[in-house]
Design an enzyme around this catalytic site. Sequence first.
Site, PDB file in Angstrom:
ATOM      1  N   GLY A  46       0.827  -1.196   0.000  1.00  0.00           N
ATOM      2  CA  GLY A  46       0.000   0.000   0.000  1.00  0.00           C
ATOM      3  C   GLY A  46       0.860   1.244   0.000  1.00  0.00           C
ATOM      4  O   GLY A  46       2.023   1.198   0.405  1.00  0.00           O
ATOM      5  N   GLN A  51       2.973  10.022   1.237  1.00  0.00           N
ATOM      6  CA  GLN A  51       4.265   9.321   1.210  1.00  0.00           C
ATOM      7  C   GLN A  51       5.080   9.676  -0.031  1.00  0.00           C
ATOM      8  O   GLN A  51       6.284   9.425  -0.073  1.00  0.00           O
ATOM      9  CB  GLN A  51       4.063   7.797   1.257  1.00  0.00           C
ATOM     10  CG  GLN A  51       3.504   7.325   2.591  1.00  0.00           C
ATOM     11  CD  GLN A  51       3.406   5.818   2.609  1.00  0.00           C
ATOM     12  OE1 GLN A  51       2.417   5.256   2.150  1.00  0.00           O
ATOM     13  NE2 GLN A  51       4.438   5.157   3.102  1.00  0.00           N
ATOM     14  N   CYS A  93       6.148  -0.051   7.076  1.00  0.00           N
ATOM     15  CA  CYS A  93       5.736   1.094   6.263  1.00  0.00           C
ATOM     16  C   CYS A  93       6.894   1.503   5.375  1.00  0.00           C
ATOM     17  O   CYS A  93       8.038   1.545   5.835  1.00  0.00           O
ATOM     18  CB  CYS A  93       5.344   2.245   7.185  1.00  0.00           C
ATOM     19  SG  CYS A  93       4.847   3.739   6.313  1.00  0.00           S
ATOM     20  N   LEU A  94       6.603   1.815   4.115  1.00  0.00           N
ATOM     21  CA  LEU A  94       7.659   2.243   3.191  1.00  0.00           C
ATOM     22  C   LEU A  94       8.339   3.525   3.672  1.00  0.00           C
ATOM     23  O   LEU A  94       9.472   3.796   3.300  1.00  0.00           O
ATOM     24  CB  LEU A  94       7.076   2.460   1.788  1.00  0.00           C
ATOM     25  CG  LEU A  94       6.591   1.190   1.067  1.00  0.00           C
ATOM     26  CD1 LEU A  94       5.836   1.560  -0.197  1.00  0.00           C
ATOM     27  CD2 LEU A  94       7.760   0.267   0.741  1.00  0.00           C
ATOM     28  N   HIS A 135      -4.064   1.206   7.891  1.00  0.00           N
ATOM     29  CA  HIS A 135      -2.731   1.812   7.832  1.00  0.00           C
ATOM     30  C   HIS A 135      -2.690   2.957   6.816  1.00  0.00           C
ATOM     31  O   HIS A 135      -2.213   4.057   7.121  1.00  0.00           O
ATOM     32  CB  HIS A 135      -1.724   0.719   7.466  1.00  0.00           C
ATOM     33  CG  HIS A 135      -0.312   1.187   7.335  1.00  0.00           C
ATOM     34  ND1 HIS A 135       0.694   0.769   8.189  1.00  0.00           N
ATOM     35  CD2 HIS A 135       0.278   2.018   6.441  1.00  0.00           C
ATOM     36  CE1 HIS A 135       1.833   1.350   7.816  1.00  0.00           C
ATOM     37  NE2 HIS A 135       1.615   2.101   6.758  1.00  0.00           N
ATOM     38  N   GLU A 136      -3.213   2.697   5.608  1.00  0.00           N
ATOM     39  CA  GLU A 136      -3.117   3.709   4.542  1.00  0.00           C
ATOM     40  C   GLU A 136      -4.028   4.900   4.813  1.00  0.00           C
ATOM     41  O   GLU A 136      -3.644   6.045   4.565  1.00  0.00           O
ATOM     42  CB  GLU A 136      -3.440   3.087   3.178  1.00  0.00           C
ATOM     43  CG  GLU A 136      -2.526   1.950   2.743  1.00  0.00           C
ATOM     44  CD  GLU A 136      -1.044   2.251   2.862  1.00  0.00           C
ATOM     45  OE1 GLU A 136      -0.634   3.422   2.749  1.00  0.00           O
ATOM     46  OE2 GLU A 136      -0.272   1.298   3.099  1.00  0.00           O
ATOM     47  N   HIS A 139      -2.542   7.322   7.166  1.00  0.00           N
ATOM     48  CA  HIS A 139      -1.563   8.227   6.538  1.00  0.00           C
ATOM     49  C   HIS A 139      -2.219   9.541   6.106  1.00  0.00           C
ATOM     50  O   HIS A 139      -1.581  10.597   6.144  1.00  0.00           O
ATOM     51  CB  HIS A 139      -0.957   7.572   5.289  1.00  0.00           C
ATOM     52  CG  HIS A 139       0.269   6.741   5.538  1.00  0.00           C
ATOM     53  ND1 HIS A 139       1.438   7.257   6.041  1.00  0.00           N
ATOM     54  CD2 HIS A 139       0.526   5.433   5.298  1.00  0.00           C
ATOM     55  CE1 HIS A 139       2.358   6.298   6.115  1.00  0.00           C
ATOM     56  NE2 HIS A 139       1.822   5.169   5.677  1.00  0.00           N
TER      57      HIS A 139
END
Length: 162
Positions: A46, A51, A93-94, A135-136, A139
């Site tokens: 995701g 991000q 997480c990226l 999670h997304e 963000h």
Amino acid sequence: MATRTIREMGDPILNKVCKEVKEITPRVIELIEDMLETMYETGGVGLAAPQVGIIKRICVIDVTPPDEEPDPIILINPRIIETSGEQTGEEGCLSVPGKAGVVTRPNYVKVAAFNEEMEPYEIEGTGLLARAFCHEIEHLDGKLYVEKVEGEIHDVTREDVE
Ligand code: NI
């Protein structure tokens, strides 16, 4: 399409509350295509627009195993409208590369969002997909999973990335 640079924790853009998308413009379409390419390139499941430095309420998710056909989910202005159950597991997480930690999330999540034609739709998921929705979408409100980690954040050799 092009990949975009992923912002990492400490970059203030990751803590911004993102703005609603009002209309689908060519720039929005390009952003979504770039987000998908960036997510696939980095092996994440995701990615949220902040991000890649854009404070718009857009996420892309794909929890399909790497050896299967991609099945991307595009969420514009998403809202969680129903949750149930509980799951506790590792999350990454990226924007926090090389790290993971244990987070408890609902095991079932239903989301209302808009698609690339700005048509409303609903989508539901369990397990990893439910975790990715939470999670997304967080963000988009400037929140990172690290705030929710139970115990210590630890290093991972092969990232379990989101
Ligand atoms: Ni993330």
